[in-house]
Design a protein around this motif. Structure first.
Motif, PDB file in Angstrom:
ATOM      1  N   ALA A  69       0.840  -1.203   0.000  1.00  0.00           N
ATOM      2  CA  ALA A  69       0.000   0.000   0.000  1.00  0.00           C
ATOM      3  C   ALA A  69       0.873   1.249   0.000  1.00  0.00           C
ATOM      4  CB  ALA A  69      -0.944  -0.013   1.198  1.00  0.00           C
ATOM      5  N   TYR A  70       1.935   1.226   0.770  1.00  0.00           N
ATOM      6  CA  TYR A  70       2.881   2.345   0.800  1.00  0.00           C
ATOM      7  C   TYR A  70       3.481   2.566  -0.581  1.00  0.00           C
ATOM      8  CZ  TYR A  70       7.600   4.272   1.208  1.00  0.00           C
ATOM      9  OH  TYR A  70       8.747   4.974   1.003  1.00  0.00           O
ATOM     10  N   LEU A  71       3.912   1.498  -1.228  1.00  0.00           N
ATOM     11  CA  LEU A  71       4.497   1.625  -2.568  1.00  0.00           C
ATOM     12  C   LEU A  71       3.481   2.166  -3.562  1.00  0.00           C
ATOM     13  CD1 LEU A  71       6.598  -1.670  -2.798  1.00  0.00           C
ATOM     14  CD2 LEU A  71       7.449   0.659  -2.445  1.00  0.00           C
ATOM     15  N   ALA A  72       2.234   1.725  -3.454  1.00  0.00           N
ATOM     16  CA  ALA A  72       1.183   2.210  -4.353  1.00  0.00           C
ATOM     17  C   ALA A  72       0.949   3.704  -4.135  1.00  0.00           C
ATOM     18  CB  ALA A  72      -0.105   1.423  -4.139  1.00  0.00           C
ATOM     19  N   ARG A  73       0.915   4.158  -2.856  1.00  0.00           N
ATOM     20  CA  ARG A  73       0.737   5.579  -2.559  1.00  0.00           C
ATOM     21  C   ARG A  73       1.887   6.388  -3.125  1.00  0.00           C
ATOM     22  NH1 ARG A  73      -0.386   3.709   2.557  1.00  0.00           N
ATOM     23  NH2 ARG A  73       1.579   4.540   3.357  1.00  0.00           N
ATOM     24  N   ARG A  74       3.078   5.887  -2.946  1.00  0.00           N
ATOM     25  CA  ARG A  74       4.263   6.595  -3.441  1.00  0.00           C
ATOM     26  C   ARG A  74       4.257   6.691  -4.957  1.00  0.00           C
ATOM     27  NH1 ARG A  74      10.198   4.497  -2.146  1.00  0.00           N
ATOM     28  NH2 ARG A  74      10.145   3.835  -4.296  1.00  0.00           N
ATOM     29  N   ALA A  75       3.875   5.606  -5.622  1.00  0.00           N
ATOM     30  CA  ALA A  75       3.824   5.594  -7.085  1.00  0.00           C
ATOM     31  C   ALA A  75       2.747   6.533  -7.609  1.00  0.00           C
ATOM     32  CB  ALA A  75       3.582   4.175  -7.595  1.00  0.00           C
ATOM     33  N   GLY A 124       1.990   9.294  -6.329  1.00  0.00           N
ATOM     34  CA  GLY A 124       2.327  10.668  -5.989  1.00  0.00           C
ATOM     35  C   GLY A 124       1.785  11.097  -4.655  1.00  0.00           C
ATOM     36  N   GLY A 125       1.274  10.155  -3.897  1.00  0.00           N
ATOM     37  CA  GLY A 125       0.737  10.464  -2.581  1.00  0.00           C
ATOM     38  C   GLY A 125       1.851  10.622  -1.564  1.00  0.00           C
ATOM     39  N   SER A 126       1.466  10.717  -0.333  1.00  0.00           N
ATOM     40  CA  SER A 126       2.419  10.899   0.754  1.00  0.00           C
ATOM     41  C   SER A 126       3.354   9.695   0.839  1.00  0.00           C
ATOM     42  CB  SER A 126       1.671  11.062   2.078  1.00  0.00           C
ATOM     43  OG  SER A 126       2.584  11.028   3.144  1.00  0.00           O
ATOM     44  N   PRO A 127       4.657   9.939   0.730  1.00  0.00           N
ATOM     45  CA  PRO A 127       5.585   8.819   0.809  1.00  0.00           C
ATOM     46  C   PRO A 127       5.820   8.339   2.223  1.00  0.00           C
ATOM     47  CG  PRO A 127       6.803  10.837   0.483  1.00  0.00           C
ATOM     48  CD  PRO A 127       5.329  11.207   0.452  1.00  0.00           C
ATOM     49  N   GLU A 128       5.247   9.040   3.185  1.00  0.00           N
ATOM     50  CA  GLU A 128       5.509   8.636   4.567  1.00  0.00           C
ATOM     51  C   GLU A 128       4.886   7.271   4.825  1.00  0.00           C
ATOM     52  OE1 GLU A 128       2.397  10.352   7.884  1.00  0.00           O
ATOM     53  OE2 GLU A 128       3.877  11.688   7.024  1.00  0.00           O
ATOM     54  N   ARG A 129       5.615   6.470   5.487  1.00  0.00           N
ATOM     55  CA  ARG A 129       5.161   5.124   5.804  1.00  0.00           C
ATOM     56  C   ARG A 129       4.621   5.126   7.212  1.00  0.00           C
ATOM     57  NH1 ARG A 129       8.593  -0.409   5.992  1.00  0.00           N
ATOM     58  NH2 ARG A 129       6.825  -1.790   6.213  1.00  0.00           N
ATOM     59  N   ARG A 130       3.461   4.597   7.367  1.00  0.00           N
ATOM     60  CA  ARG A 130       2.836   4.556   8.691  1.00  0.00           C
ATOM     61  C   ARG A 130       3.085   3.214   9.335  1.00  0.00           C
ATOM     62  NH1 ARG A 130       0.171   8.938   9.837  1.00  0.00           N
ATOM     63  NH2 ARG A 130      -0.559  10.255   8.162  1.00  0.00           N
ATOM     64  N   LEU A 131       3.341   3.260  10.621  1.00  0.00           N
ATOM     65  CA  LEU A 131       3.540   2.048  11.391  1.00  0.00           C
ATOM     66  C   LEU A 131       2.170   1.469  11.759  1.00  0.00           C
ATOM     67  CD1 LEU A 131       6.362   3.280  13.767  1.00  0.00           C
ATOM     68  CD2 LEU A 131       6.587   1.852  11.750  1.00  0.00           C
ATOM     69  N   PRO A 132       2.102   0.207  12.124  1.00  0.00           N
ATOM     70  CA  PRO A 132       0.827  -0.359  12.551  1.00  0.00           C
ATOM     71  C   PRO A 132       0.239   0.491  13.675  1.00  0.00           C
ATOM     72  CG  PRO A 132       2.460  -2.091  12.337  1.00  0.00           C
ATOM     73  CD  PRO A 132       3.169  -0.782  12.133  1.00  0.00           C
ATOM     74  N   GLY A 133      -1.043   0.719  13.597  1.00  0.00           N
ATOM     75  CA  GLY A 133      -1.714   1.554  14.579  1.00  0.00           C
ATOM     76  C   GLY A 133      -1.847   2.993  14.104  1.00  0.00           C
TER      77      GLY A 133
END
Length: 150
Positions: free
Chosen positions: A130-136, A138-147
């Motif tokens: 999901a993080y990679l899809a957001r980054r691709a 153009g969304g926020s590249p910040e990765r969220r931790l569980p929670g």
């Protein structure tokens, strides 16, 4: 699929201990037992000469003398060294162990569709995808931790 023969070795000590007639031989094996037995039949080997101690034994093979080795090579057996035979048998053991565990051999990660991930690992893979899809996108590249924490 292939059939393999390793190099001829002097087994005099073993042969004398076991009362065997031949002192020099090599190993004939293949990618599958079925292929090995079919090839052995073409060589005129008896099925009783097949060496497999149990259903779990991954070291199955035939011992063959130099004249049979020469014939095997003429019939298409691939000449390999002992190291190759050892690696082949290790791979067989790994495949057997993986089959018993319900997984396929390969990398233990989300990129191997045959490997069974734990629920926690599966969740981590999905979050990373999901993080990679957001980054691709153009969304926020910040990765969220569980929670949900950044």
């Amino acid at each position: 699929m292939a059939v393999y023969v390793d190099e001829i070795r002097d087994w005099t000590r073993v042969a004398k201990m076991r009362g065997l007639r031949h002192t020099h031989w090599c190993h004939l094996t293949a990618d599958t037992e079925e292929e090995l037995h079919a090839f052995a039949a073409r060589l005129g080997l008896r099925r009783s000469w097949f060496q497999k101690k149990s259903d779990r034994d991954y070291r199955w093979h035939y011992d063959i003398v130099p004249s049979k080795r020469d014939q095997a090579v003429r019939l298409g057996a691939e000449e390999v060294d002992r190291r190759f035979i050892g690696q082949l048998m290790i791979r067989r053991q790994e495949e057997r162990d993986a089959d018993e565990a319900g997984a396929t051999v390969g990398p233990r990660c989300g990129n191997n569709p045959g490997y069974r991930l734990t629920d926690g690992d599966r969740q981590a893979v999905e979050e990373f995808q999901a993080y990679l899809a957001r980054r691709a996108a153009g969304g926020s590249p910040e990765r969220r931790l569980p929670g949900g924490t950044p």
